[in-house]
Design a protein around this motif. Structure first.
Motif, PDB file in Angstrom:
ATOM      1  N   GLY A 260       0.776  -1.232   0.000  1.00  0.00           N
ATOM      2  CA  GLY A 260       0.000   0.000   0.000  1.00  0.00           C
ATOM      3  C   GLY A 260       0.805   1.277   0.000  1.00  0.00           C
ATOM      4  N   GLY A 261       2.115   1.168   0.065  1.00  0.00           N
ATOM      5  CA  GLY A 261       2.933   2.369   0.029  1.00  0.00           C
ATOM      6  C   GLY A 261       2.937   3.003  -1.354  1.00  0.00           C
ATOM      7  N   GLY A 262       3.521   4.181  -1.424  1.00  0.00           N
ATOM      8  CA  GLY A 262       3.596   4.860  -2.713  1.00  0.00           C
ATOM      9  C   GLY A 262       4.058   6.293  -2.571  1.00  0.00           C
ATOM     10  N   LEU A 263       3.984   7.005  -3.692  1.00  0.00           N
ATOM     11  CA  LEU A 263       4.360   8.422  -3.745  1.00  0.00           C
ATOM     12  C   LEU A 263       3.089   9.256  -3.800  1.00  0.00           C
ATOM     13  N   VAL A 264       2.928  10.132  -2.818  1.00  0.00           N
ATOM     14  CA  VAL A 264       1.737  10.977  -2.757  1.00  0.00           C
ATOM     15  C   VAL A 264       2.151  12.409  -2.456  1.00  0.00           C
ATOM     16  N   GLN A 265       1.192  13.297  -2.544  1.00  0.00           N
ATOM     17  CA  GLN A 265       1.434  14.693  -2.214  1.00  0.00           C
ATOM     18  C   GLN A 265       0.982  14.981  -0.782  1.00  0.00           C
ATOM     19  N   ALA A 266       1.535  16.025  -0.218  1.00  0.00           N
ATOM     20  CA  ALA A 266       1.129  16.440   1.125  1.00  0.00           C
ATOM     21  C   ALA A 266      -0.389  16.651   1.169  1.00  0.00           C
ATOM     22  N   GLY A 267      -1.004  16.126   2.230  1.00  0.00           N
ATOM     23  CA  GLY A 267      -2.443  16.224   2.378  1.00  0.00           C
ATOM     24  C   GLY A 267      -3.205  15.009   1.888  1.00  0.00           C
ATOM     25  N   ASP A 268      -2.542  14.174   1.125  1.00  0.00           N
ATOM     26  CA  ASP A 268      -3.180  12.963   0.593  1.00  0.00           C
ATOM     27  C   ASP A 268      -3.278  11.881   1.667  1.00  0.00           C
ATOM     28  N   SER A 269      -3.916  10.793   1.280  1.00  0.00           N
ATOM     29  CA  SER A 269      -4.089   9.657   2.179  1.00  0.00           C
ATOM     30  C   SER A 269      -3.535   8.387   1.545  1.00  0.00           C
ATOM     31  N   LEU A 270      -3.134   7.454   2.394  1.00  0.00           N
ATOM     32  CA  LEU A 270      -2.740   6.120   1.980  1.00  0.00           C
ATOM     33  C   LEU A 270      -3.221   5.128   3.019  1.00  0.00           C
TER      34      LEU A 270
ATOM     35  N   THR B 170       7.353  -1.192   3.459  1.00  0.00           N
ATOM     36  CA  THR B 170       6.802  -0.576   2.256  1.00  0.00           C
ATOM     37  C   THR B 170       7.119   0.912   2.303  1.00  0.00           C
ATOM     38  N   GLN B 171       7.527   1.453   1.166  1.00  0.00           N
ATOM     39  CA  GLN B 171       8.002   2.835   1.125  1.00  0.00           C
ATOM     40  C   GLN B 171       6.844   3.799   0.945  1.00  0.00           C
ATOM     41  N   VAL B 172       6.843   4.826   1.766  1.00  0.00           N
ATOM     42  CA  VAL B 172       5.892   5.922   1.644  1.00  0.00           C
ATOM     43  C   VAL B 172       6.691   7.204   1.433  1.00  0.00           C
ATOM     44  N   THR B 173       6.401   7.882   0.342  1.00  0.00           N
ATOM     45  CA  THR B 173       7.074   9.140   0.044  1.00  0.00           C
ATOM     46  C   THR B 173       6.022  10.223  -0.134  1.00  0.00           C
ATOM     47  N   VAL B 174       6.156  11.293   0.641  1.00  0.00           N
ATOM     48  CA  VAL B 174       5.203  12.389   0.600  1.00  0.00           C
ATOM     49  C   VAL B 174       5.920  13.638   0.099  1.00  0.00           C
TER      50      VAL B 174
END
Length: 127
Positions: A8-18, A121-125
């Motif tokens: 479920g990790g991924g690259l998202v923008q600030a304010g987004d949800s995962l 799992t990598q989460v990048t914001v």
């Protein structure tokens, strides 16, 4: 063989949800407390959230309170981490872990007390 597999990790923008998931196998899942930890760049691995086996005791790091929610489905042997209002400082590799060592005042945040760990799992914001 015990396996904890995060997804479920991924690259998202600030304010987004995962929503992260951790599927467990090879252990009596409902007998274990589950925790989420994260390891960000230049930081030690830190506690994020934990949930006792029956789900009625839940613990959060101050940095994620009000934004993250941990939950579990013992029928599916899975623990979740819903992450809302993500910030760049949440960028990290997120790991789930399992423990039966649920004694002491701060058992949930003690990394050494967890017996089993996933691969992360990598989460990048991004800002």
């Amino acid at each position: 063989q015990v396996q904890l597999v995060e997804s479920g990790g991924g690259l998202v923008q600030a304010g987004d949800s995962l929503r992260l998931s951790c599927a467990a196998s090879g252990l009596a899942f409902s007998m274990f407390a589950m925790g989420w930890f994260r390891h960000g760049p230049g930081k030690d691995r830190e506690f994020v959230a934990a949930i006792i086996w029956h789900g009625q005791n839940i613990y959060y790091a101050d940095s994620v309170k009000g934004r993250f929610t941990i939950s579990r489905d013992n029928a599916e042997d899975t623990v979740y981490l819903q992450m809302n209002s993500l910030k760049p400082e949440d960028t990290a590799t997120y790991y789930c872990a399992a423990t039966r060592a649920t004694w002491g005042s701060d058992w949930y945040s003690n990394r050494d007390g967890y017996n089993y760990w996933g691969q992360g799992t990598q989460v990048t914001v991004s800002a």
